[in-house]
Design an enzyme around this catalytic site. Structure first.
Site, PDB file in Angstrom:
ATOM      1  N   SER A 671      73.320  29.433  59.846  1.00  0.00           N
ATOM      2  CA  SER A 671      73.392  27.993  59.641  1.00  0.00           C
ATOM      3  C   SER A 671      72.311  27.278  60.478  1.00  0.00           C
ATOM      4  O   SER A 671      71.133  27.476  60.222  1.00  0.00           O
ATOM      5  CB  SER A 671      74.804  27.492  59.964  1.00  0.00           C
ATOM      6  OG  SER A 671      75.007  26.191  59.470  1.00  0.00           O
ATOM      7  N   ASP A 744      77.305  28.615  48.506  1.00  0.00           N
ATOM      8  CA  ASP A 744      77.431  27.909  49.792  1.00  0.00           C
ATOM      9  C   ASP A 744      78.039  26.527  49.574  1.00  0.00           C
ATOM     10  O   ASP A 744      77.562  25.739  48.769  1.00  0.00           O
ATOM     11  CB  ASP A 744      76.050  27.781  50.441  1.00  0.00           C
ATOM     12  CG  ASP A 744      76.121  27.393  51.909  1.00  0.00           C
ATOM     13  OD1 ASP A 744      77.042  26.643  52.289  1.00  0.00           O
ATOM     14  OD2 ASP A 744      75.256  27.832  52.691  1.00  0.00           O
ATOM     15  N   HIS A 778      79.577  29.448  52.650  1.00  0.00           N
ATOM     16  CA  HIS A 778      78.760  29.359  53.858  1.00  0.00           C
ATOM     17  C   HIS A 778      79.057  30.516  54.805  1.00  0.00           C
ATOM     18  O   HIS A 778      78.172  31.022  55.487  1.00  0.00           O
ATOM     19  CB  HIS A 778      79.021  28.022  54.556  1.00  0.00           C
ATOM     20  CG  HIS A 778      78.024  27.701  55.620  1.00  0.00           C
ATOM     21  ND1 HIS A 778      76.676  27.577  55.373  1.00  0.00           N
ATOM     22  CD2 HIS A 778      78.169  27.471  56.960  1.00  0.00           C
ATOM     23  CE1 HIS A 778      76.038  27.285  56.491  1.00  0.00           C
ATOM     24  NE2 HIS A 778      76.924  27.226  57.467  1.00  0.00           N
TER      25      HIS A 778
END
Length: 811
Positions: A671, A744, A778
């Site tokens: 991330s 995601d 994610h």
């Protein structure tokens, strides 16, 4: 003929390109055994304590699902991801077994009668703790099950009626009945998608600014709106212990429900139109209604408007009531907060927020309870003379807590804590809570003394403690504190003076377990659980917390892991995997603080870098990457310079310790850590390789702020440009592996971020590999995805880091 030859040549070129692209594809791969053994290690049960702490619930969770489970139908609408077959969340990974363990005797009892293919969730105890209820998710719906805690036996209570697509779905009443948000029995079949659209999809603005974050999975067309209304359609049911059902109130798009502490009133949030294509469902308009237990509407408390036009900045909020909740210390009193600045943080105003209350039967006028100079952040209740109100201001990281007197709103609040929310060393912690006569959590205190638990930040790392905090003198009295070489924290306080409590105790190679501690009886702590260490293969690895300085004198820290038996100075320096996540601060002093604990158990999650200690690497984990902007300066004004300085200092430290080989160091992150990695490879040649998972690389795609950046792209275009690795793809000379979940769901990290960044790298001749994991969000969850991700990372590290010298020889 010439045209035909040209076309044939073009076709062959295209075919060659297609074959090259196809050859780059792969079936799911498995990493080396030392890694796969760790990733497949059994999970430790999670624990929930009874009210008195005399027994605990042991919940055993299932392993990661298969890719087949992850590939089941998923509906992405209004910021939600639901399973249309179950009317619940998609990709549900539930509890597969439940046991009861007695605290004093240690006796362990298996709950009998559980579902044959358990996928349990939503576990809730009745107020008297005689019963427990849970949801069971099956292929075509969600049912409700009841556990009799006297006989420790379970039974199915309802058919598959539960609607769990949004918010809470099950509540206990004080008289041991259940309020269940059920699928509306008359909602019918799922709407059929039209074979052709009825017309164009149109959005229009009328000149009012409506800045919003880059949300995922929004409504896109009228059919999406129809689906959203269909799956939200619910009927509240009252269900007794025998499974008898009675409808309560009218059906509707129930967002959430909350029962008053005395059980006499229901607060029900009902979503209504117009829906939005710009924001998710939690910002759609809704009515807050108060119902009697029988389902009769007593009052429409407020009608919340569509929240599309919020001012910019993380301290911005909505106008009108928010945080609408029941007071925990009263039978049926509502409280909420209303912004006085129009929700605009840029407005200079003394009383920025006002907290109001309204008591049953809700026919009177709202009463002013307290005011806040910053954004209201909640209230911890005790009784009618004592409560603690929290205020926060994210721009400056301000965290203020004050004592208020609910029975006398005119009495000035008393500030007891005023600190930076980032300041670990001066964090007194949070109040210990106990259950009152309504079954609600209230503060455990004796007069002016509030019992608190703190993470115990210190230059040696976190050493949690239990204390009393005197709200008059603001002095702490530490009653108990974790001691090296263990990392121990309080899980549950068992008595009124906090002399008996349960802790979670662990060390570097000792699995976390629960212990009974009594500070008055002077008895030795007693171990309550004996969970096995699932990572025996790395039990002997070495772990150390190191501190070092950046070139500007700022103190930094990291945790270094080395293989069992490795001796710096005697053994050859190791290849290194450095893993990090940058954070922004408004104070150098706070940024320099040590975070985490060197004594915490070495737990290996799917995203951990620790797998590679089994492959002969040194791991530099939790490598601090602070970005500091003090006063009027924003941290991101210095992002690149400070990021590079952080990396240089970390590399110098691990090399100077004799642990790392300067020429064989990789950097990686997930991330914002992926964003960091790409930036470091754009602006330095410090590393042999990089690994970036699920990142964002072009900040113009998140123009209304990101992470802690509150300015918009139009207010600080140079910051957005300079912080975007995409802008500097032409400068990357270090091999970089990009991995991204193809589904995601995180705001800002759209899969297209990795796709476009990879294309930019490829166009400039960089060495790069892009891996999309099908159906992953994610975070990754399927066994096949996780194993393949680890295989990709291991292959990349072996080729471009550990064996870089051999690679250079062949080139």
């Amino acid at each position: 003929m010439k045209l035909r030859a040209t076309l044939l040549f073009a076709f062959l070129i295209l075919l060659g390109f297609f074959e090259a692209e196809v050859s780059a594809q792969s079936t799911y791969q498995t990493p080396p055994k030392s890694i796969s053994d760790l990733v497949n290690a059994p999970s430790t049960p999670s624990v929930r304590f009874s009210k008195e702490g005399d027994w605990m619930l042991l919940m055993e969770r299932s392993d990661n699902p298969s890719i087949e489970v992850l590939s089941q139908p998923e509906l992405k609408i209004a910021g939600m991801r639901i399973n249309p077959a179950t009317s619940g969340p998609s990709r549900q990974i539930g509890v597969e077994n439940i046991k009861i363990k007695k605290t004093q005797s240690g006796e362990e009892v298996q709950i009998t009668g559980l579902p044959t293919q358990p996928n349990m969730g939503g576990i809730r105890f009745s107020h008297d703790e005689k019963y427990m209820v849970f949801t069971q998710t099956e292929a075509d719906g969600i049912s409700l099950w009841l556990v009799d805690l006297n006989t420790n036996s379970a039974k199915k209570l309802t058919d598959k009626i539960v609607n769990d697509v949004y918010g809470n779905s099950v509540l206990w009443t004080p008289d041991n009945k259940l309020l269940v948000k059920a699928v509306n029995p008359s909602r019918g079949s799922i709407p059929v998608k039209p074979s052709a659209p009825a017309g164009p999809i149109i959005q229009e603005t009328t000149g009012e600014a409506a800045p919003n974050r880059t949300y995922q999975d929004l409504l896109e067309n009228p059919y999406d709106e129809t689906l959203f209304a269909y799956f939200m359609d619910s009927q509240l049911m009252e269900i007794d212990l025998e499974g008898n059902q009675k409808p309560i109130g009218q059906n509707g798009m129930i967002k959430s429900l909350d029962l008053s502490p005395d059980g006499n009133y229901l607060m029900v949030d009902l979503i209504k139109k117009p829906f939005s294509y710009l924001v998710p469902a939690n910002r759609f308009p809704y009515d807050v209604e108060i119902w009697s237990r029988a389902g009769k509407k007593v009052k429409t408390l407020v009608q919340i408007e569509l929240d599309e036009n919020r001012p910019t900045g993380f301290d911005a909020t909505v106008t009108g009531p928010r945080y609408i909740s029941w007071r925990a210390d009263k039978p049926a009193v509502l409280y909420w907060v209303e912004a006085q600045d129009g929700g605009d943080a840029r407005v200079d105003i003394a009383e920025r927020e006002i907290v109001y209350t309204l008591a049953a039967p809700f026919s009177g006028s709202k009463q002013k309870l307290a005011t806040s100079a910053y954004r209201f952040a909640g209230i911890d209740w005790s009784d009618d003379t004592f409560a603690i109100m929290s205020e926060r201001w994210s721009r400056t990281r301000r965290d203020i807590r004050s004592v208020i007197n609910p029975s006398n709103p005119s009495q000035a609040k008393q500030v007891i804590i005023d600190r930076s929310s980032d300041d670990l060393y001066n964090d007194p912690g949070d109040p210990v809570m106990e259950e009152n006569e309504y079954g609600e959590n209230v503060i455990l205190r004796k007069g002016d003394l509030v019992y608190m638990t703190s993470p115990g930040g210190s230059p040696e790392g976190n050493m949690p403690y239990l204390s009393t905090f005197n709200v008059k003198t603001k002095e702490e009295n530490i009653l108990w504190r974790s001691q090296a070489p263990y990392y121990e924290r309080v899980a549950k306080v068992l008595n009124d003076d906090a002399s008996e409590f349960i802790t979670i105790k662990e060390s570097t190679d000792i699995q976390p377990n629960y212990w009974l501690v009594n500070t008055k009886k002077r008895m030795a702590p007693r171990q309550l659980t004996n969970f096995d260490n699932p990572y025996e293969s790395i039990k002997g690895i070495q772990k150390q917390l190191v501190t070092y300085k950046r070139n500007d004198g700022l103190n930094l820290s990291a945790v270094i892991y080395t293989p069992e038996g490795f001796e710096p100075g005697k053994d050859a320096p190791l290849p290194v995997l450095m893993w990090a996540y940058p954070r922004e601060y408004k104070s150098k002093e706070v940024a320099a603080q040590v975070r985490g604990s060197q004594y915490a158990f070495t737990r290996v999650s799917y995203g951990s870098p620790l797998f590679w200690v089994t492959r002969g690497y040194a791991i530099m984990d939790r490598t601090e990457m602070p970005i500091v902007g003090e006063g009027d300066k924003e941290p991101n004004d210095y992002f690149i310079d400070q990021l590079v300085a952080n990396a240089e200092a970390a590399i110098d430290e691990i090399v100077d310790l004799g642990i790392g080989d300067r020429n064989r160091i990789a950097v990686g992150g997930h991330s914002y850590g992926a964003f960091m990695t790409a930036n470091l490879l754009s602006h330095t040649n410090l590393f042999a390789a990089g690994i970036a998972r699920s990142g964002a690389y072009n900040r113009t795609l998140t123009p209304f702020g990101f992470q802690y950046e509150q300015r918009t792209y139009w207010e600080a275009p140079e910051v957005y440009f300079n912080m975007s690795p995409f802008s500097f793809a032409h400068k990357v000379e270090t091999p970089i592996l990009l991995i991204h979940g193809q589904a995601d769901n995180n705001s800002g990290t759209f899969p297209i971020q990795s796709e476009r960044y990879y294309n930019a790298l490829k166009g400039h001749g960089a060495t790069a590999r892009l891996v999309f994991l099908p159906n992953e969000s994610h975070g990754y969850s399927a066994k096949e995805s996780i194993n393949h991700m680890l295989w990709e990372m291991d292959t990349w590290l072996e080729k471009y880091v550990k064996n870089i010298n051999e690679l250079e020889k062949t080139n």
